[in-house]
Write an enzyme that holds these catalytic residues in place. Structure first.
Site, PDB file in Angstrom:
ATOM      1  N   GLY A  90      -4.209  -4.044  -4.116  1.00  0.00           N
ATOM      2  CA  GLY A  90      -4.785  -3.054  -5.017  1.00  0.00           C
ATOM      3  C   GLY A  90      -3.872  -1.867  -5.233  1.00  0.00           C
ATOM      4  CG  HIS A  91      -1.447  -1.005  -7.993  1.00  0.00           C
ATOM      5  ND1 HIS A  91      -0.545  -1.078  -6.959  1.00  0.00           N
ATOM      6  CD2 HIS A  91      -1.054  -1.925  -8.900  1.00  0.00           C
ATOM      7  CE1 HIS A  91       0.359  -2.005  -7.238  1.00  0.00           C
ATOM      8  NE2 HIS A  91       0.067  -2.537  -8.400  1.00  0.00           N
ATOM      9  CD  GLN A  95       0.549  -9.292  -2.956  1.00  0.00           C
ATOM     10  OE1 GLN A  95       1.319  -9.884  -3.679  1.00  0.00           O
ATOM     11  NE2 GLN A  95      -0.709  -9.141  -3.271  1.00  0.00           N
ATOM     12  CE  LYS A 119       3.100  -2.528  -4.890  1.00  0.00           C
ATOM     13  NZ  LYS A 119       2.745  -2.334  -3.472  1.00  0.00           N
ATOM     14  CG  ASP A 161      -1.725  -1.260   1.385  1.00  0.00           C
ATOM     15  OD1 ASP A 161      -2.389  -1.665   0.419  1.00  0.00           O
ATOM     16  OD2 ASP A 161      -1.655  -1.870   2.463  1.00  0.00           O
TER      17      ASP A 161
END
Length: 428
Positions: free
Chosen positions: A40-41, A223, A16, A13
């Site tokens: 998630g992004h 991750q 990225k 988190d």
């Protein structure tokens, strides 16, 4: 500089997607090489916010070919839902390519993930329950289902039968659940084949040919380093290699072609799920970071555990990945703090550790040793050069840069696409 890897430098988190988006117009391919839809992004473009889970964030950049490589485990239903959501918002997803060797997450993987976690009780790992771990376990046990298997019904049925033979005994006799029918799984997976087929390719060959031509390929890790199955805080980790080495094994591109490793690190630290977290805050400072940083999981919505910046972890990440550049995100979240503590070492039963302890027991009992830095009150979201930042903000960045093992090449000062300061070019 054709091959670049972006990895998370903490527990995930870190932002990225923002870093990938920063490079967008200068890259030709974006490759997701590990993980599944358990992370998630979030990418903000103008007034639009996009939450991506399984897709590479490069899918939002015109002209870029997004690739889901062989190291990823794919829930096809989730993949199609995510594609349909982007199509509905006018995003062109036609260039997406998927490795024929990527593994599939099935319904029995999701079921086993959830019941196994509940069975662990107080020893729960904090899995998202999306079937990622069981799918990787089947991959290692050589009973996995790959994307290419969906195009051969006979092979698919044989593999599902082999996988369920043992799993149904476990579900029925240990977890008191119903057995899963082979036909149920085969029918569901075959229903995906026609739509999936045009997306499937020999992505390893394609990427090597692209690098031979001098195209710029960005490898985007899911991750983060501290969740890597080998190098993270085991067993509170993900089930894949989320470090830079995973970019090679997860894509079919040799490690000697990976020329720049970019670590993404927050100006503080967060973690989702169980496991050790030395700088975790349980007071109003933790609530300040959570509220100002909107620290809730993109995939799960779970509140993130928040803590101060941990320099030993940054140094560990730099060493394990060979980080050449850090991108520091969310510096703006610290605005308004009078002082900002930074963990510079740990105390474990009266012994000082300047680096991460190799013993898990020691890390569980590590107490952070802090150095404090003066904060700032000025709004920094409008800054576009390093000199635009308040003096105290500059000093904070320079201090953690010195402690972290690599240069801070870019600094995120807000959620927007253009709210970033570039100190050193990431593609040169």
């Amino acid at each position: 500089m054709p091959a670049i890897v972006i990895i998370g430098a903490q527990w995930g988190d870190e932002g990225k997607g923002k870093a990938t988006d920063l490079l967008g117009s200068r890259i030709d391919y974006v490759v997701k090489f590990n993980g599944g839809n358990n992370a998630g992004h979030t990418v903000v473009i103008g007034d639009e916010k996009y939450a991506l889970h399984l897709l590479p964030s490069g899918i939002l950049t015109e002209g870029v070919t997004p690739i889901i490589a062989n190291g990823v485990v794919i829930d096809v239903e989730v993949l199609f839902e995510e594609l349909d959501a982007l199509i509905a918002r006018g995003v062109d997803v036609s260039k997406l390519l998927i490795s024929a060797n990527a593994h599939i997450i099935t319904n029995y993987h999701r079921t086993l993930d959830k019941v196994t976690e509940r069975f662990l009780g107080k020893r729960q790992i904090g899995t998202t329950g999306r079937g990622i771990g069981p799918s990787y376990a089947d991959k290692i046990n050589r009973v996995g289902i790959r994307v290419q298997d969906l195009f051969d019904e006979k092979i698919l049925r044989q593999k599902v039968e082999g996988a369920l033979d043992q799993k149904n005994h476990l579900l029925v006799k240990v977890y008191n659940r119903r057995a899963i029918e082979v036909d149920e799984i085969v029918t569901e997976l075959l229903s995906y084949a026609d739509r999936l087929r045009p997306m499937v390719a020999d992505t390893g060959l394609l990427l090597n040919q692209a690098l031979d031509k001098g195209d710029v390929v960005l490898f985007e890790g899911g991750q983060a380093t501290m969740l890597d199955v080998d190098h993270g805080t085991y067993p509170f980790v993900t089930s894949s290699n989320s470090t830079s080495g995973g970019a090679a094994t997860g894509s079919g591109v040799a490690p000697n072609r990976l020329e720049r490793i970019i670590g993404i690190v927050k100006a503080y630290t967060t973690r989702v799920g169980s496991g050790p977290f030395p700088t975790e805050l349980f007071d109003e400072s933790g609530e300040f970071l959570r509220a100002n940083g909107f620290e809730f999981g993109t995939t799960t919505g779970r509140p993130r555990r928040c803590g101060w910046y941990d320099a030993p972890i940054a140094r560990y990440t730099a060493r394990v990945n060979g980080v050449t550049d850090f991108v520091l995100t969310k510096l703006d979240v610290l605005t308004g703090l009078t002082t900002i503590p930074v963990c510079v070492a740990y105390d474990v039963d009266g012994v000082r550790f300047d680096e991460m302890p190799v013993s898990q027991s020691d890390f569980h009992h590590a107490v952070p040793i802090y150095e404090e830095f003066p904060g700032w009150e000025e709004d920094i979201t409008g800054a576009r050069t390093f000199d635009d930042l308040p003096k105290n903000a500059q000093d904070y960045v320079l201090a953690i840069e010195k402690m972290s093992g690599a240069r801070m090449s870019a600094i995120g000062i807000g959620p927007g696409r253009d709210e970033i300061i570039v100190r050193h070019d990431l593609v040169d």
